[in-house]
Design a protein around this motif. Structure first.
Motif, PDB file in Angstrom:
ATOM      1  N   ARG A 111     -13.319  -7.745  27.894  1.00 15.89           N
ATOM      2  CA  ARG A 111     -14.091  -7.320  26.720  1.00 15.89           C
ATOM      3  C   ARG A 111     -14.295  -5.806  26.734  1.00 15.89           C
ATOM      4  O   ARG A 111     -14.104  -5.132  25.707  1.00 15.89           O
ATOM      5  CB  ARG A 111     -15.444  -8.026  26.689  1.00 15.89           C
ATOM      6  N   THR A 112     -14.669  -5.247  27.862  1.00 12.66           N
ATOM      7  CA  THR A 112     -14.912  -3.806  27.949  1.00 12.66           C
ATOM      8  C   THR A 112     -13.648  -3.023  27.643  1.00 12.66           C
ATOM      9  O   THR A 112     -13.669  -2.039  26.891  1.00 12.66           O
ATOM     10  CB  THR A 112     -15.430  -3.440  29.352  1.00 12.66           C
ATOM     11  N   ASN A 159      -6.935  -0.967  19.933  1.00 17.28           N
ATOM     12  CA  ASN A 159      -7.786  -1.851  19.141  1.00 17.28           C
ATOM     13  C   ASN A 159      -7.775  -1.390  17.683  1.00 17.28           C
ATOM     14  O   ASN A 159      -8.040  -0.220  17.395  1.00 17.28           O
ATOM     15  CB  ASN A 159      -9.222  -1.826  19.681  1.00 17.28           C
ATOM     16  N   ARG A 200     -11.565 -14.624  25.422  1.00 14.46           N
ATOM     17  CA  ARG A 200     -11.397 -13.351  26.139  1.00 14.46           C
ATOM     18  C   ARG A 200     -12.671 -12.518  26.089  1.00 14.46           C
ATOM     19  O   ARG A 200     -12.981 -11.773  27.035  1.00 14.46           O
ATOM     20  CB  ARG A 200     -10.223 -12.566  25.545  1.00 14.46           C
ATOM     21  N   ASN A 201     -13.409 -12.626  25.001  1.00 12.58           N
ATOM     22  CA  ASN A 201     -14.648 -11.864  24.870  1.00 12.58           C
ATOM     23  C   ASN A 201     -15.690 -12.288  25.902  1.00 12.58           C
ATOM     24  O   ASN A 201     -16.632 -11.550  26.193  1.00 12.58           O
ATOM     25  CB  ASN A 201     -15.213 -12.031  23.454  1.00 12.58           C
ATOM     26  N   SER A 232     -11.051  -4.026  25.892  1.00 12.88           N
ATOM     27  CA  SER A 232     -10.703  -4.219  24.488  1.00 12.88           C
ATOM     28  C   SER A 232     -11.521  -3.310  23.577  1.00 12.88           C
ATOM     29  O   SER A 232     -11.013  -2.774  22.584  1.00 12.88           O
ATOM     30  CB  SER A 232     -10.912  -5.685  24.097  1.00 12.88           C
ATOM     31  N   GLN A 233     -12.772  -3.127  23.906  1.00 13.98           N
ATOM     32  CA  GLN A 233     -13.630  -2.271  23.083  1.00 13.98           C
ATOM     33  C   GLN A 233     -13.250  -0.799  23.198  1.00 13.98           C
ATOM     34  O   GLN A 233     -13.480  -0.021  22.274  1.00 13.98           O
ATOM     35  CB  GLN A 233     -15.086  -2.456  23.504  1.00 13.98           C
ATOM     36  N   PRO A 267     -16.068 -10.144  31.019  1.00 13.76           N
ATOM     37  CA  PRO A 267     -16.571  -8.766  30.867  1.00 13.76           C
ATOM     38  C   PRO A 267     -15.495  -7.687  31.015  1.00 13.76           C
ATOM     39  O   PRO A 267     -15.475  -6.734  30.220  1.00 13.76           O
ATOM     40  CB  PRO A 267     -17.620  -8.658  31.985  1.00 13.76           C
ATOM     41  N   THR A 317      -3.168  -6.517  26.354  1.00 10.91           N
ATOM     42  CA  THR A 317      -4.218  -7.479  26.685  1.00 10.91           C
ATOM     43  C   THR A 317      -3.758  -8.401  27.803  1.00 10.91           C
ATOM     44  O   THR A 317      -4.507  -8.667  28.758  1.00 10.91           O
ATOM     45  CB  THR A 317      -4.596  -8.305  25.445  1.00 10.91           C
ATOM     46  N   ALA A 376      -9.533 -15.152  21.014  1.00  9.60           N
ATOM     47  CA  ALA A 376     -10.316 -13.915  21.119  1.00  9.60           C
ATOM     48  C   ALA A 376     -11.717 -14.190  21.639  1.00  9.60           C
ATOM     49  O   ALA A 376     -12.261 -13.409  22.439  1.00  9.60           O
ATOM     50  CB  ALA A 376     -10.380 -13.228  19.758  1.00  9.60           C
ATOM     51  N   SER A 377     -12.319 -15.301  21.212  1.00  8.94           N
ATOM     52  CA  SER A 377     -13.651 -15.659  21.688  1.00  8.94           C
ATOM     53  C   SER A 377     -13.649 -15.910  23.193  1.00  8.94           C
ATOM     54  O   SER A 377     -14.564 -15.500  23.907  1.00  8.94           O
ATOM     55  CB  SER A 377     -14.146 -16.891  20.942  1.00  8.94           C
TER      56      SER A 377
END
Length: 465
Positions: A416-417, A425, A409-410, A419-420, A413, A365, A406-407
């Motif tokens: 977030r992308t 993960n 970083r979310n 991480s998903q 974009p 991350t 985490a919020s």
């Protein structure tokens, strides 16, 4: 001789490898990695040979390369859960990543059997441990310290107590080399290493009555059944929702642990002894069942001296012991309590946990954050260090820090992308299973309690903003 690079990464263990893998995936950065060992893998080269990951291999390592075969074990204490790679498998994996991914990229150079030295601010040197040759490295962007959260393990340090001559005290590594049967085994330590040693002894036919277990305190562990990805990802989502509810309804870390135990997420070894410690280790119910068969548990605090026929403790107590015991030292802290420091500074990155319990995900991350953003203040704002103090009282502040980070970083974009999508993960596979009723129910539970959890945590803790 002088070399030049964008990033000089000190340490080629799990964190260093995950950081570099993510960094070069998202940038054209040039990297030199330095490590005192001959190959990548960090502390796994020093780990006891029967150790296994405490989390599924499916979500460990580097983002670009699969570890293991995403298989579910069918036998042993991990049956029904995703495979846990061994130390030798992990060392081989990191060597393969270096040889087949990082070096062929043309962006990475590796200097093994070498020691990093900072002679003066900005004066970076790498010294060969074989020839003594010293190389000066000009760093265009940053020095990256990938050793800051390196765990402390028994094989790399001396026991912190006195040992009388003639008494056999060994690290877990040496258990596989015992030349003759022991009269009994005394395991010193309360953490996951001690649990692994006791489980290994039991699996190899040692009578539980021949094992003495010295535990200065009892610990909470996470039920590994709740940490599974892919086809079992509903368990990981249920983990999140259950944790949110406990965070919303608790007034302290100790109360939160009890709520998590009531839900089945936290496990303890002795129902009559309230645990006071938590370092994020996972354990299976089958392991707990086996460990509970060891009845000779000594709770007299920390050992001061091990002698023939007795153990002396710091509080003045002593416990008589049968002669010719093999004492197994498991008192190293493992996941160390560190002093948090800025992750992103001018000319330096200090890799730390920003996701609880997942060193590889945390490091990767930070590699993505470094690659896709320019402003150090913004990067630091996204990267609040999550510190394991070991005290259960800090569970709520620990949770608050992570959720806030985490919020943040979310809201980016690119981060977030990634991480998903990354295999690191812990909810890997969620996107493909959103129609699973178990996943739907668990996600609804998490959403239901999220706002209340954040409000309660904010009221009871203080997170730097």
């Amino acid at each position: 001789m002088q070399l030049e690079t964008d990033y000089l990464v000190v340490g080629a263990g799990a964190s260093g490898m995950a950081f570099v893998d993510a960094l070069i995936e998202h940038s054209d950065a040039d990297v030199i990695m330095v490590d005192r060992r001959h190959k990548p893998g960090g502390h796994w080269h020093d780990a006891y040979p029967f150790v296994r990951l405490h989390q599924p291999a499916a979500a460990y390592g580097v983002s670009s390369t699969m570890l293991g075969g995403d298989r579910i074990d069918t036998a042993g204490v991990n049956a029904g859960m995703y495979e846990l790679s061994s130390a030798s498998e992990i060392c081989s994996y990191f060597s393969e990543v270096m040889d087949r991914v990082l070096l062929p990229s043309g962006q990475v150079r590796f200097m093994g059997m070498s020691e990093y030295r900072e002679v003066a601010p900005g004066d970076h040197r790498v010294v060969s441990l074989l020839t003594g040759e010293e190389v000066q490295v000009k760093v265009r962007k940053r020095l990256v310290d990938a050793t800051y959260i390196e765990p402390e393990i028994p094989a790399t340090r001396r026991p912190p107590y006195e040992v009388e001559a003639g008494v056999l005290v060994v690290p877990p590594n040496d258990l596989v080399n015992l030349g003759s049967a022991a009269a009994g085994f005394t395991v010193l330590g309360a953490g996951k290493t001690a649990m692994d040693v006791c489980t290994w002894l039991l699996e190899h036919g040692v009578d539980p009555n021949a094992i003495t277990w010295v535990r200065s305190r009892d610990v909470w562990s996470v039920n590994r059944e709740w940490t599974q990805p892919l086809d079992l990802v509903h368990t990981q989502v249920r983990y999140g929702g259950t944790w949110m509810r406990a965070a919303a309804e608790s007034s302290s870390g100790a109360e939160m642990a009890l709520r998590l135990e009531e839900a089945g997420l936290f496990l303890r070894l002795d129902q009559d002894v309230p645990p006071t410690a938590y370092r994020g280790a996972t354990i299976s119910p089958a392991e707990v069942e086996g460990l509970r068969s060891i009845r000779n548990v000594v709770r007299a605090g920390r050992v001061r001296r091990v002698a023939r026929g007795r153990m002396d403790f710091e509080n003045g107590q002593h416990v008589d012991q049968p002669l010719d015991q093999v004492y197994v030292d498991c008192t190293a802290t493992g996941l160390r309590t560190i002093e948090p420091r800025p992750v992103f500074e001018s000319g330096r990155i200090t890799l730390q946990y920003v996701t609880p319990g997942f060193a590889c995900l945390s490091a990767a991350t930070l590699g993505v954050v470094e690659a896709v953003l320019d402003d150090d203040a913004v990067k630091e704002h996204l990267s609040l260090p999550v510190v394991y103090t070991g005290h259960i009282d800090d569970l709520m502040s620990f949770t608050s820090t992570y959720l806030e980070s985490a919020s943040r970083r979310n809201g980016v974009p690119e981060v977030r992308t990634w991480s998903q999508q990354t295999r690191l993960n812990p909810v890997r596979g969620l996107g493909e299973r959103l129609d699973d009723p178990r996943v739907v129910a668990a996600m609804q539970e998490s959403k239901k309690w999220k706002d209340a959890a954040l409000e309660n945590l904010a009221r009871r803790t203080a997170v730097a903003v």
